[in-house]
Design a protein around this motif. Structure first.
Motif, PDB file in Angstrom:
ATOM      1  N   ASN A   1      31.027  57.111 -86.194  1.00 58.16           N
ATOM      2  CA  ASN A   1      30.712  57.092 -85.113  1.00 58.16           C
ATOM      3  C   ASN A   1      29.035  56.940 -84.796  1.00 58.16           C
ATOM      4  O   ASN A   1      28.358  57.564 -85.535  1.00 58.16           O
ATOM      5  CB  ASN A   1      31.014  58.317 -84.316  1.00 58.16           C
ATOM      6  CG  ASN A   1      30.857  58.002 -82.741  1.00 58.16           C
ATOM      7  OD1 ASN A   1      31.370  56.938 -81.947  1.00 58.16           O
ATOM      8  ND2 ASN A   1      29.980  59.021 -82.062  1.00 58.16           N
TER       9      ASN A   1
ATOM     10  N   THR B   1      36.288  59.561 -81.369  1.00 57.69           N
ATOM     11  CA  THR B   1      36.279  59.553 -82.959  1.00 57.69           C
ATOM     12  C   THR B   1      36.987  60.640 -83.303  1.00 57.69           C
ATOM     13  O   THR B   1      37.932  60.534 -84.288  1.00 57.69           O
ATOM     14  CB  THR B   1      34.846  59.741 -83.489  1.00 57.69           C
ATOM     15  OG1 THR B   1      34.135  58.817 -82.710  1.00 57.69           O
ATOM     16  CG2 THR B   1      34.859  59.464 -84.805  1.00 57.69           C
TER      17      THR B   1
ATOM     18  N   ASP C   1      36.011  55.037 -82.492  1.00 57.78           N
ATOM     19  CA  ASP C   1      36.060  54.908 -81.021  1.00 57.78           C
ATOM     20  C   ASP C   1      35.199  53.864 -80.559  1.00 57.78           C
ATOM     21  O   ASP C   1      34.947  53.644 -79.361  1.00 57.78           O
ATOM     22  CB  ASP C   1      36.139  56.112 -80.212  1.00 57.78           C
ATOM     23  CG  ASP C   1      34.897  56.848 -80.325  1.00 57.78           C
ATOM     24  OD1 ASP C   1      33.849  56.200 -80.777  1.00 57.78           O
ATOM     25  OD2 ASP C   1      34.489  57.606 -79.248  1.00 57.78           O
ATOM     26  N   ASP C   2      34.155  53.322 -81.264  1.00 55.50           N
ATOM     27  CA  ASP C   2      33.057  52.535 -80.847  1.00 55.50           C
ATOM     28  C   ASP C   2      33.671  50.936 -80.845  1.00 55.50           C
ATOM     29  O   ASP C   2      32.667  50.151 -80.626  1.00 55.50           O
ATOM     30  CB  ASP C   2      31.906  52.647 -81.923  1.00 55.50           C
ATOM     31  CG  ASP C   2      31.334  53.905 -81.740  1.00 55.50           C
ATOM     32  OD1 ASP C   2      31.247  54.304 -80.863  1.00 55.50           O
ATOM     33  OD2 ASP C   2      30.503  54.222 -82.729  1.00 55.50           O
TER      34      ASP C   2
ATOM     35  N   SER D   1      34.148  55.174 -76.646  1.00 56.22           N
ATOM     36  CA  SER D   1      33.388  56.451 -76.775  1.00 56.22           C
ATOM     37  C   SER D   1      33.514  57.230 -75.584  1.00 56.22           C
ATOM     38  O   SER D   1      33.755  56.837 -74.591  1.00 56.22           O
ATOM     39  CB  SER D   1      32.204  56.040 -76.793  1.00 56.22           C
ATOM     40  OG  SER D   1      31.831  55.262 -78.245  1.00 56.22           O
TER      41      SER D   1
END
Ligand code: MN
Length: 257
Positions: free
Chosen positions: A96, A110, A8-9, A39
């Motif tokens: 993450n 994540t 998710d980053d 995020s």
């Protein structure tokens, strides 16, 4: 074995490529990840406008990569449904930058990418480092590749969802590997108000974090400088499935030494 890797980053995050390097020795790795930092978007999926996806520059030799203008969940759904990679044996999300402990799990992008893998019936793991600066990804890359190796060697096809958090330490300094339950860690969000010249705006900011440091939880394990592994979904504690978890922690610790 084929491994789908997301996060998710965003696709340029170093934690993603550290895992790609670690995993590519165990299987064919395909990266499909958001084109920017997502995020905190949780399980959000994009239903109100079309998604776009492009081939992206890979930062790991032998690994193909695609970026998605969408959420972590969108990325995994696209990868599995198009399919960009067939017969995925493992979905990995991370690593993450920042812990996903306790109540974080419910808002973590994540974890959400790995959750989509679980929904599609695939063993899936989410990995996070419990720090935000000077991050050390070596142990995370090794843990991911050891779990991938175990899934491949045992031809393990039962779905599960493991949430893994690591202290930000070199592998040799990690004190242990523990099976945990999610603890309680929650935020009191605050609002910063302002005016942009035309309209008022409100900016949500993370306020105080409250921690419950109970023994046996993910929070407790990471504070003891141990790797925390929580089985979130999948019946891995049942007699038929417990063989995956049996002996997993001592074996992983040995691999970190
Ligand atoms: Mn993140």
């Amino acid at each position: 074995m084929k491994i789908l890797l997301s996060n998710d980053d965003g696709i340029r995050a170093p934690g993603l490529w550290a895992l790609a390097e670690g995993l590519k020795g165990t299987g064919e790795v395909v990266v499909v990840a958001p084109d920017r930092d997502q995020s905190g978007v949780g399980t959000s999926v994009t239903l109100h406008h079309p998604l776009r996806m492009r081939r992206a520059r890979s930062l790991a030799e032998g690994v193909s990569a695609y970026n998605v203008e969408g959420t972590p969940a969108d990325s995994v759904i696209l990868a599995l449904r198009l399919p960009l990679v067939e017969d995925v044996g493992l979905v990995v999300s991370g690593a993450n930058e920042g812990a996903n402990l306790g109540d974080d799990i419910l808002i973590s992008g994540t974890v959400s990418a790995a959750l989509q893998g679980y929904f599609y019936g695939i063993p899936s793991i989410a990995i996070a480092i419990a720090d935000t600066e000077d991050l050390k990804f070596d142990a995370a890359a090794r843990i991911a590749s050891m779990i991938a190796q175990k899934v491949a060697e045992e031809s393990w096809s039962e779905r599960f969802l493991l949430n893994i958090n690591l202290p930000n330490l070199p592998a040799a300094e990690i004190e242990g590997v523990e099976l945990t339950r999610p603890g309680r860690r929650f935020y009191r969000d605050e609002i910063q108000e302002g005016h942009d010249g035309k309209r008022e705006y409100y900016w949500l900011v993370r306020g105080d974090t409250q921690w419950h440091n109970e023994q046996g939880t993910d929070i407790w394990a990471v504070r003891q400088q141990m790797v925390s592994i929580s089985a979130l979904m999948g019946d891995l504690h049942s007699p038929e499935h417990s063989s995956f978890l049996d002996g997993l922690c001592p074996w992983l610790l040995q691999c970190l030494r």
